[in-house]
Design an enzyme around this catalytic site. Structure first.
Site, PDB file in Angstrom:
ATOM      1  CB  CYS A   2      -0.942   0.079   1.195  1.00 25.19           C
ATOM      2  SG  CYS A   2      -2.234  -1.158   1.172  1.00 25.19           S
ATOM      3  NE  ARG A  27       4.824   1.684   0.325  1.00 21.46           N
ATOM      4  CZ  ARG A  27       5.426   1.829   1.492  1.00 21.46           C
ATOM      5  NH1 ARG A  27       6.634   2.310   1.535  1.00 21.46           N
ATOM      6  NH2 ARG A  27       4.828   1.491   2.614  1.00 21.46           N
ATOM      7  CD1 TRP A  73       0.658  -6.178  -2.499  1.00 23.04           C
ATOM      8  CD2 TRP A  73      -0.087  -6.884  -0.506  1.00 23.04           C
ATOM      9  NE1 TRP A  73       1.116  -7.455  -2.301  1.00 23.04           N
ATOM     10  CE2 TRP A  73       0.675  -7.905  -1.102  1.00 23.04           C
ATOM     11  CE3 TRP A  73      -0.660  -7.109   0.738  1.00 23.04           C
ATOM     12  CZ2 TRP A  73       0.889  -9.135  -0.479  1.00 23.04           C
ATOM     13  CZ3 TRP A  73      -0.448  -8.322   1.356  1.00 23.04           C
ATOM     14  CH2 TRP A  73       0.317  -9.323   0.754  1.00 23.04           C
ATOM     15  CG  ASN A  99       0.158   1.235   4.492  1.00 22.05           C
ATOM     16  OD1 ASN A  99      -0.042   0.022   4.555  1.00 22.05           O
ATOM     17  ND2 ASN A  99       1.366   1.762   4.443  1.00 22.05           N
ATOM     18  N   GLY A 100      -2.459  -0.484   6.144  1.00 22.64           N
ATOM     19  CA  GLY A 100      -2.420  -1.231   7.405  1.00 22.64           C
ATOM     20  C   GLY A 100      -3.610  -2.159   7.512  1.00 22.64           C
ATOM     21  CD  GLU A 484      18.885 -13.077  -0.640  1.00 20.89           C
ATOM     22  OE1 GLU A 484      18.087 -13.515   0.203  1.00 20.89           O
ATOM     23  OE2 GLU A 484      18.656 -12.079  -1.341  1.00 20.89           O
ATOM     24  CE  LYS A 488      16.437 -11.570  -3.887  1.00 21.12           C
ATOM     25  NZ  LYS A 488      16.577 -10.872  -2.634  1.00 21.12           N
ATOM     26  CD  GLU A 491      12.261 -12.178  -3.476  1.00 23.44           C
ATOM     27  OE1 GLU A 491      11.631 -11.419  -2.743  1.00 23.44           O
ATOM     28  OE2 GLU A 491      13.504 -12.105  -3.612  1.00 23.44           O
ATOM     29  CG  HIS A 507      20.397 -36.163   5.581  1.00 25.66           C
ATOM     30  ND1 HIS A 507      20.646 -37.324   6.277  1.00 25.66           N
ATOM     31  CD2 HIS A 507      21.557 -35.462   5.585  1.00 25.66           C
ATOM     32  CE1 HIS A 507      21.899 -37.324   6.709  1.00 25.66           C
ATOM     33  NE2 HIS A 507      22.475 -36.203   6.299  1.00 25.66           N
ATOM     34  CE  LYS A 606      12.823  -2.677  -1.586  1.00 22.75           C
ATOM     35  NZ  LYS A 606      13.752  -3.775  -1.889  1.00 22.75           N
TER      36      LYS A 606
HETATM   37  C1  F6R Z   1      13.342 -10.430  -0.714  1.00 23.93           C
HETATM   38  C2  F6R Z   1      12.951  -9.361   0.172  1.00 23.93           C
HETATM   39  C3  F6R Z   1      12.156  -9.722   1.364  1.00 23.93           C
HETATM   40  C4  F6R Z   1      12.519  -8.830   2.544  1.00 23.93           C
HETATM   41  C5  F6R Z   1      11.586  -9.089   3.724  1.00 23.93           C
HETATM   42  C6  F6R Z   1      11.969  -8.266   4.928  1.00 23.93           C
HETATM   43  O1  F6R Z   1      14.029  -9.977  -1.826  1.00 23.93           O
HETATM   44  O2  F6R Z   1      13.236  -8.221  -0.053  1.00 23.93           O
HETATM   45  O3  F6R Z   1      12.298 -11.060   1.704  1.00 23.93           O
HETATM   46  O4  F6R Z   1      13.838  -9.079   2.903  1.00 23.93           O
HETATM   47  O5  F6R Z   1      10.277  -8.777   3.341  1.00 23.93           O
HETATM   48  O6  F6R Z   1      11.942  -6.908   4.623  1.00 23.93           O
HETATM   49  P1  F6R Z   1      12.743  -5.854   5.452  1.00 23.93           P
HETATM   50  O7  F6R Z   1      14.182  -6.104   5.249  1.00 23.93           O
HETATM   51  O8  F6R Z   1      12.291  -4.550   4.898  1.00 23.93           O
HETATM   52  O9  F6R Z   1      12.344  -6.026   6.888  1.00 23.93           O
END
Ligand code: F6R
Length: 611
Positions: A2, A27, A73, A99-100, A484, A488, A491, A507, A606
């Site tokens: 949002c 976002r 969102w 937002n929330g 990670e 990535k 995503e 395992h 985001k």
């Molecule tokens: C993945 C990504 C998310 C954030 C997670 C935590 O690429 O960006 O997994 O790492 O949503 O977000 P923050 O770091 O803002 O607390």
């Protein structure tokens, strides 16, 4: 998650709001809308992108000098035109963006239904809006007072901004748990979820605190608490340039941010790492060294990519500082009544500083007496304000939804913190300390050298872009890097990917291996190297498609049929900063091959401001 933009002043409000909404697209959202006051309140909203809203409004008279805009969102109710914000109250007097999440919306909605209210959407927002409308109608009070009364009853997180037909020169805003920045211009004010829609107009901003209400006209900003007492606004200067939130010639923000990394790591080290003196200067760490050095244990709470940074830090801190470390998903930690108290140090890692689960996790731990230390990118963010102390990562704004440069900056800051504690504690020799400072100092150039061979990584990506599943494996410091890499890829490419400690493969996951499965090993030279090469042999024997992130010049995999992506040699403590770069590029290029929106992957946000 949002996005909120609002404007009141002397300019045309719509173009300011529209541009602001576009800046907040990163976002994550599924519908967009605006409300303007021009001879009454006009509301326009549309499912889909901000550009769809813009197209639908071509030719419409949108003249107004006050307005609110929103990207939604979906939480309560599907993404649709009718659930999009702004919402208009039943009486038609007020419009609101939110937002929330209002957690106790159900009983309030029932009360309003009993009074004959009819709802046009499925949202919790419309419930809060009509609740305010109802208070306004029944109490003959001002909108400001009605908002205050309503918010005292509300459980949940919110930023709300309201337009009032009866006061067409005034915006009312309030926050609890979600972000809101107010930009101060000359006879104008800009409101937004973060500074990116504001930066081109003004650098003077006020961050609203929880339980504060803002009453905003073009030339006047009044802050009050929910008890109706005035609060003095704390005006700050934004330390951000417009160029930092634009693409700068790259096709996508994600690619730009991957290429930003030599500079962001440099910025992160700048002013802190003093090679000549052989020292590290970190204000927040220095001021709390005693607490950090004497910590019974360090508990790292974070989500997603930041959690992966925390996992790397667990290995680094335990190795260098000999302090026990636990790494917790904030979403689990907040609900399981953890044993935590005085003497515990909590590291909260978050690029946005607004992640709802991390916020509540640290609030709970703080209430139990733990010391909260934030590792954060966004100055003035909610987590920054809750933390007792902290260190900023200085990665600059990250617009691509998938985190890249914020992650490497987190790793660098965590390395520096660990080194600082270890030095003070005496758990590291001076020689090793200086050696690791030099390793950190060399990172920007080494990252640049990986980026200079990105074309070779693109070739590997093209070869594997049609895979339906991937395994990412690594050991020791490279295990979190494998996690990670898998995150990535999921995503950005929507390919199923799993990360595992390499030795765990036997395992279970090895059952997946056949000639169609790409198996990527993060296999740079470290203490586990020989064992990892043996694991690679095992995959080779089962005809899996091997990919390796390997140290330049390493010949130990020559006999394997593998696609190798080389990185410069580095000490294993700092190596994750380098080893993740080919994985970021691999995901990016696979996403591009598959024709996907790499900057705004589906369903992702985001800043995850709801739990
Ligand atoms: C993945 C990504 C998310 C954030 C997670 C935590 O690429 O960006 O997994 O790492 O949503 O977000 P923050 O770091 O803002 O607390």
């Amino acid at each position: 998650m949002c996005g909120i933009v609002a404007y009141v002043g002397t300019r045309e409000a719509y173009p300011v709001i529209l541009k602001g909404l576009k800046r907040l697209e990163y976002r994550g959202y599924d519908s967009a809308g605006v409300a303007l006051i021009n001879d009454g309140i006009k509301v326009y909203k549309k499912q889909g992108k901000v550009s769809a809203l813009e197209e639908s409004l071509l030719g419409v008279d949108l003249h107004a000098t006050i307005g609110i805009g929103h990207t939604r969102w979906a939480t309560h109710g599907e993404p649709s035109d009718r659930n999009a914000h702004p919402h208009l109250s039943s009486s038609g007097r007020i419009a609101m963006i939110h937002n929330g999440i209002i957690e106790n919306f159900a009983p309030i909605k029932q009360e309003l239904l009993n009074k004959g209210y009819v709802f046009k959407s499925d949202t919790d927002t419309e419930v809060l809006l009509n609740f305010i409308d109802d208070i306004l109608t029944n109490n003959a009070c001002s909108l400001e007072e009605a908002v205050r009364i309503a918010l005292k009853r509300v459980v949940g997180a919110y930023v709300i901004v309201l337009l009032d037909k009866e006061n067409p020169d005034t915006l009312i805003a309030a926050r609890k748990g979600s972000p809101l920045v107010i930009g101060i211009g000359k006879d104008e004010h800009f409101l937004a979820s973060d500074a990116s829609p504001i930066i081109e107009y003004t650098k003077e901003v006020v961050y609203i605190n929880d339980y504060e209400l803002a009453i905003i006209k073009g030339d006047e900003l009044v802050l009050k608490n929910l008890g109706n007492e005035k609060v003095t606004p704390f005006v700050q200067q934004l330390d951000m340039e417009l160029a930092a939130i634009e693409k700068g010639g790259y096709d996508h923000f994600m690619l730009k941010e991957i290429y930003d990394q030599p500079q962001t790591v440099f910025d992160c080290l700048r002013g802190r790492l003093d090679l000549a003196k052989g020292d590290l200067v970190m204000g927040g760490v220095q001021a709390n060294l005693e607490k950090l050095v004497n910590a019974k244990r360090i508990i790292i709470v974070a989500c997603g990519t930041s959690w992966h940074a925390g996992l790397v830090a667990e290995y680094v801190i335990e190795e260098l500082c000999r302090i026990p470390v636990e790494v917790e998903y904030a979403s689990e930690f907040r609900y399981r009544n953890p044993i935590v108290g005085p003497g515990d140090v909590i590291f909260a890692i978050s690029q946005s500083g607004e992640t709802a689960d991390t916020i509540v996790a640290i609030e709970n731990a703080k209430a139990k007496g733990a010391f909260i230390f934030g590792i954060l990118n966004v100055v003035g963010s909610s987590i920054a304000r809750i933390s007792h102390a902290g260190a900023y990562t200085h990665a600059g704004p990250e617009i691509g939804v998938a985190s890249t440069k914020a992650f490497t900056a987190q790793l660098v800051v965590l390395n520096m913190i660990a080194l600082k504690i270890a030095k003070e504690k005496g758990s590291i020799s001076n020689e090793r300390f200086l050696q690791l400072l030099a390793e950190l100092n060399a990172l920007p150039d080494k990252i640049a050298s990986i980026l200079s061979v990105a074309d070779a990584i693109r070739v590997v990506a093209q070869k594997h872009a049609n895979a339906s599943s991937f395994l990412f494996l690594g050991r020791g410091y490279n295990f979190p890097v494998a996690l990670e890499g898998a995150l990535k890829l999921k995503e950005i490419s929507y390919i199923h990917a799993e990360g595992y400690p390499a030795a765990e493969m036997k395992h279970g996951p090895i059952a997946l291996v056949d000639e169609n499965l790409p198996v990527l090993f993060v296999a740079t030279k470290d203490a586990y190297h020989e064992k990892v090469v043996s694991n690679m042999q095992e995959i080779n024997a089962r005809k899996g498609k091997l990919i390796g992130v390997v140290t330049e010049g390493d010949t130990s995999m020559k006999m394997l049929k593998a696609d190798l992506m080389e990185v410069p040699s580095a000490d294993e403590i700092v190596a994750p900063v380098l080893n993740v770069i080919p994985l970021q590029l691999l995901s990016y290029y696979i996403g591009i091959e598959r024709g996907l929106d790499v900057d705004r992957p589906r369903n992702l946000a985001k800043s995850v401001t709801v739990e």
